[in-house]
Design a protein around this motif. Sequence first.
Motif, PDB file in Angstrom:
ATOM      1  N   ASN A 146       3.887  -6.893  -3.811  1.00  0.00           N
ATOM      2  CA  ASN A 146       4.126  -5.775  -2.915  1.00  0.00           C
ATOM      3  C   ASN A 146       2.917  -4.849  -2.986  1.00  0.00           C
ATOM      4  OD1 ASN A 146       4.978  -3.582  -1.471  1.00  0.00           O
ATOM      5  ND2 ASN A 146       6.628  -3.001  -2.870  1.00  0.00           N
ATOM      6  N   TYR A 147       2.068  -4.906  -1.960  1.00  0.00           N
ATOM      7  CA  TYR A 147       0.839  -4.130  -1.960  1.00  0.00           C
ATOM      8  C   TYR A 147       1.041  -2.685  -1.505  1.00  0.00           C
ATOM      9  CZ  TYR A 147      -1.167  -8.823  -2.207  1.00  0.00           C
ATOM     10  OH  TYR A 147      -1.473 -10.113  -2.581  1.00  0.00           O
ATOM     11  N   SER A 148       2.251  -2.352  -1.099  1.00  0.00           N
ATOM     12  CA  SER A 148       2.495  -1.015  -0.550  1.00  0.00           C
ATOM     13  C   SER A 148       2.258   0.085  -1.582  1.00  0.00           C
ATOM     14  CB  SER A 148       3.922  -0.914   0.002  1.00  0.00           C
ATOM     15  OG  SER A 148       4.887  -1.000  -1.032  1.00  0.00           O
ATOM     16  N   VAL A 149       2.406  -0.218  -2.873  1.00  0.00           N
ATOM     17  CA  VAL A 149       2.169   0.809  -3.885  1.00  0.00           C
ATOM     18  C   VAL A 149       0.709   1.255  -3.865  1.00  0.00           C
ATOM     19  CG1 VAL A 149       4.070   0.108  -5.386  1.00  0.00           C
ATOM     20  CG2 VAL A 149       1.821  -0.972  -5.678  1.00  0.00           C
ATOM     21  N   LEU A 150      -0.183   0.334  -3.545  1.00  0.00           N
ATOM     22  CA  LEU A 150      -1.600   0.677  -3.464  1.00  0.00           C
ATOM     23  C   LEU A 150      -1.886   1.496  -2.205  1.00  0.00           C
ATOM     24  CD1 LEU A 150      -3.115  -2.791  -4.493  1.00  0.00           C
ATOM     25  CD2 LEU A 150      -2.490  -0.882  -5.970  1.00  0.00           C
ATOM     26  N   THR A 151      -1.265   1.109  -1.106  1.00  0.00           N
ATOM     27  CA  THR A 151      -1.443   1.850   0.151  1.00  0.00           C
ATOM     28  C   THR A 151      -0.899   3.268   0.032  1.00  0.00           C
ATOM     29  OG1 THR A 151      -1.237  -0.225   1.394  1.00  0.00           O
ATOM     30  CG2 THR A 151      -0.951   1.819   2.620  1.00  0.00           C
ATOM     31  N   THR A 152       0.238   3.409  -0.632  1.00  0.00           N
ATOM     32  CA  THR A 152       0.825   4.742  -0.815  1.00  0.00           C
ATOM     33  C   THR A 152      -0.097   5.629  -1.633  1.00  0.00           C
ATOM     34  OG1 THR A 152       3.080   3.902  -0.637  1.00  0.00           O
ATOM     35  CG2 THR A 152       2.783   6.006  -1.772  1.00  0.00           C
ATOM     36  N   ALA A 153      -0.668   5.089  -2.701  1.00  0.00           N
ATOM     37  CA  ALA A 153      -1.592   5.865  -3.528  1.00  0.00           C
ATOM     38  C   ALA A 153      -2.796   6.321  -2.715  1.00  0.00           C
ATOM     39  CB  ALA A 153      -2.038   5.051  -4.733  1.00  0.00           C
ATOM     40  N   LEU A 154      -3.333   5.429  -1.903  1.00  0.00           N
ATOM     41  CA  LEU A 154      -4.478   5.767  -1.061  1.00  0.00           C
ATOM     42  C   LEU A 154      -4.123   6.863  -0.065  1.00  0.00           C
ATOM     43  CD1 LEU A 154      -7.277   5.336   0.234  1.00  0.00           C
ATOM     44  CD2 LEU A 154      -6.289   3.404   1.508  1.00  0.00           C
ATOM     45  N   ASN A 155      -3.005   6.704   0.624  1.00  0.00           N
ATOM     46  CA  ASN A 155      -2.624   7.685   1.636  1.00  0.00           C
ATOM     47  C   ASN A 155      -2.328   9.053   1.020  1.00  0.00           C
ATOM     48  OD1 ASN A 155      -2.920   5.829   3.698  1.00  0.00           O
ATOM     49  ND2 ASN A 155      -0.771   5.221   3.692  1.00  0.00           N
ATOM     50  N   ASN A 156      -1.671   9.068  -0.134  1.00  0.00           N
ATOM     51  CA  ASN A 156      -1.402  10.343  -0.798  1.00  0.00           C
ATOM     52  C   ASN A 156      -2.695  11.021  -1.230  1.00  0.00           C
ATOM     53  OD1 ASN A 156       1.342  10.055  -0.473  1.00  0.00           O
ATOM     54  ND2 ASN A 156       1.727   9.313  -2.534  1.00  0.00           N
ATOM     55  N   CYS A 157      -3.620  10.217  -1.715  1.00  0.00           N
ATOM     56  CA  CYS A 157      -4.911  10.766  -2.114  1.00  0.00           C
ATOM     57  C   CYS A 157      -5.606  11.425  -0.924  1.00  0.00           C
ATOM     58  CB  CYS A 157      -5.791   9.664  -2.697  1.00  0.00           C
ATOM     59  SG  CYS A 157      -7.435  10.218  -3.210  1.00  0.00           S
ATOM     60  N   LYS A 158      -5.686  10.729   0.173  1.00  0.00           N
ATOM     61  CA  LYS A 158      -6.345  11.279   1.360  1.00  0.00           C
ATOM     62  C   LYS A 158      -5.666  12.573   1.821  1.00  0.00           C
ATOM     63  CE  LYS A 158      -7.343   8.368   4.647  1.00  0.00           C
ATOM     64  NZ  LYS A 158      -7.202   7.232   5.610  1.00  0.00           N
ATOM     65  N   THR A 159      -4.333  12.559   1.828  1.00  0.00           N
ATOM     66  CA  THR A 159      -3.580  13.724   2.292  1.00  0.00           C
ATOM     67  C   THR A 159      -3.887  14.959   1.456  1.00  0.00           C
ATOM     68  OG1 THR A 159      -1.764  12.408   3.183  1.00  0.00           O
ATOM     69  CG2 THR A 159      -1.254  14.690   2.571  1.00  0.00           C
ATOM     70  N   TYR A 160      -3.839  14.812   0.140  1.00  0.00           N
ATOM     71  CA  TYR A 160      -3.949  15.993  -0.718  1.00  0.00           C
ATOM     72  C   TYR A 160      -5.387  16.405  -0.994  1.00  0.00           C
ATOM     73  CZ  TYR A 160       1.047  15.931  -1.074  1.00  0.00           C
ATOM     74  OH  TYR A 160       2.381  15.987  -0.753  1.00  0.00           O
ATOM     75  N   VAL A 161      -6.327  15.485  -0.907  1.00  0.00           N
ATOM     76  CA  VAL A 161      -7.730  15.883  -0.990  1.00  0.00           C
ATOM     77  C   VAL A 161      -8.083  16.767   0.201  1.00  0.00           C
ATOM     78  CG1 VAL A 161     -10.103  15.040  -0.753  1.00  0.00           C
ATOM     79  CG2 VAL A 161      -8.577  14.001  -2.430  1.00  0.00           C
ATOM     80  N   ALA A 162      -7.695  16.334   1.394  1.00  0.00           N
ATOM     81  CA  ALA A 162      -7.970  17.135   2.594  1.00  0.00           C
ATOM     82  C   ALA A 162      -7.263  18.482   2.522  1.00  0.00           C
ATOM     83  CB  ALA A 162      -7.544  16.372   3.841  1.00  0.00           C
ATOM     84  N   ALA A 163      -5.991  18.473   2.100  1.00  0.00           N
ATOM     85  CA  ALA A 163      -5.232  19.722   2.004  1.00  0.00           C
ATOM     86  C   ALA A 163      -5.855  20.662   0.982  1.00  0.00           C
ATOM     87  CB  ALA A 163      -3.781  19.421   1.634  1.00  0.00           C
ATOM     88  N   ALA A 164      -6.327  20.110  -0.135  1.00  0.00           N
ATOM     89  CA  ALA A 164      -6.938  20.942  -1.172  1.00  0.00           C
ATOM     90  C   ALA A 164      -8.199  21.615  -0.659  1.00  0.00           C
ATOM     91  CB  ALA A 164      -7.256  20.087  -2.399  1.00  0.00           C
ATOM     92  N   MET A 165      -9.018  20.879   0.050  1.00  0.00           N
ATOM     93  CA  MET A 165     -10.244  21.470   0.590  1.00  0.00           C
ATOM     94  C   MET A 165      -9.930  22.564   1.601  1.00  0.00           C
ATOM     95  SD  MET A 165     -12.769  18.200   0.960  1.00  0.00           S
ATOM     96  CE  MET A 165     -13.302  17.286  -0.505  1.00  0.00           C
ATOM     97  N   ASP A 166      -8.970  22.302   2.471  1.00  0.00           N
ATOM     98  CA  ASP A 166      -8.584  23.313   3.459  1.00  0.00           C
ATOM     99  C   ASP A 166      -8.066  24.574   2.770  1.00  0.00           C
ATOM    100  OD1 ASP A 166      -9.290  21.669   5.566  1.00  0.00           O
ATOM    101  OD2 ASP A 166      -7.249  20.919   5.890  1.00  0.00           O
ATOM    102  N   TYR A 167      -7.267  24.383   1.728  1.00  0.00           N
ATOM    103  CA  TYR A 167      -6.684  25.540   1.044  1.00  0.00           C
ATOM    104  C   TYR A 167      -7.748  26.338   0.294  1.00  0.00           C
ATOM    105  CZ  TYR A 167      -3.174  28.378  -1.229  1.00  0.00           C
ATOM    106  OH  TYR A 167      -2.410  29.454  -1.638  1.00  0.00           O
ATOM    107  N   ILE A 168      -8.655  25.644  -0.361  1.00  0.00           N
ATOM    108  CA  ILE A 168      -9.737  26.342  -1.059  1.00  0.00           C
ATOM    109  C   ILE A 168     -10.610  27.087  -0.063  1.00  0.00           C
ATOM    110  CG2 ILE A 168     -11.842  25.977  -2.410  1.00  0.00           C
ATOM    111  CD1 ILE A 168     -10.307  23.628  -3.787  1.00  0.00           C
TER     112      ILE A 168
END
Length: 361
Positions: A146-168
């Motif tokens: 089940n490769y979805s665990v890897l896809t979820t990690a990637l998508n969460n990373c992208k989401t929160y990296v972008a959000a962190a930069m916007d917030y900072i």
Amino acid sequence: MGVEIRGACRRLLPACLLLATGQVAGNTLNQNVSWTIDRSGTSTTYRVVAYGDSIYAGYYGSTTKAAKYSAPTVDAEYLSALWNADIESVRRAKSGAIASDVYQNKIVGERSYMQAASTRVVTFEMCGNDGLQARTSFKGQSGTCNYSVLTTALNNCKTYVAAAMDYINANASPNVKLKVISNLHYPGYNADNVQSRCRDSATGATVNMRDKFLPVLAQMNYWMCEYARQKGFKCTDSFAQYMGADYDSNGDGQIDSDALRHVAGESETSYVNRITMTLRSTLRDANTKFVSASSSYDYIQSDDVHPTYTGGTVSAGLWGGSTGKGAPRYTSFSGGKSPIWNRYGHERMGWGLSVYNPATP
């Protein structure tokens, strides 16, 4: 002293396989530290604020202490010399935290630290535990992969990296001169070169786990640096600094660690292909970081995850944080590098942050 010994120049030793998240039972642990580089003859103090997980925390296995000179504090030492000022390194870190936790409970929840008028640099790192937890989950699979665990990690990373930069960008003090992210090294690169227990649904065969994990890590790192380019941050490419030699091992005319670096404006496809195919042969486990063709240093502790360090430890605090100050280890830097800039993982990452330091506060 054990970690410092592991940082000594030596031959390759077998990597230790880590199947957990690098923390006791996978729990999160606040490890907050404020350490001031107290430079002789100065009276002005500026602040570096670092948010992140166990990497910026300086984690080394203790629940009560951490490395005094984790990467952000190493950078503070460079800044102290550059600006002839005292530099307060504020590390608001949570060992074991996934990206959403770093974002919500550190960057957002503890925004007051970057809002202080004395703040000049804000840096963060995240996503390492998302990747480690996905790896642990995948390694535990049997039956059909089940490769979805890897896809979820990637998508969460992208989401929160972008959000962190916007917030900072929206909340940091207007006096901030530099915002910078550090991307991810690949812990356990050698240890992951084994077959999975699960089988691919299309081929029915087991898969090489490193072959599955490396492209996902490359995508995470691409988006950290690409979002940085889009949102006014700098990107310290710790992957390139840790995973590539400091000489030209394949005869392509480029030093390996330079060739592996993210190139601003390149496409995701180009970057991922370069890391996973074109330059794949130059990747090396960071337990043996070659600084020349004949000498190497160990950038990873015995847990096969966290960077090596020198300079002692400091109380990290189970509830809250600790403060302290001390004279800089080095008061000047020839060529912008300390004498130990390439000997330990944290020293290398701290130097990587320092190359973007503004000339004046």
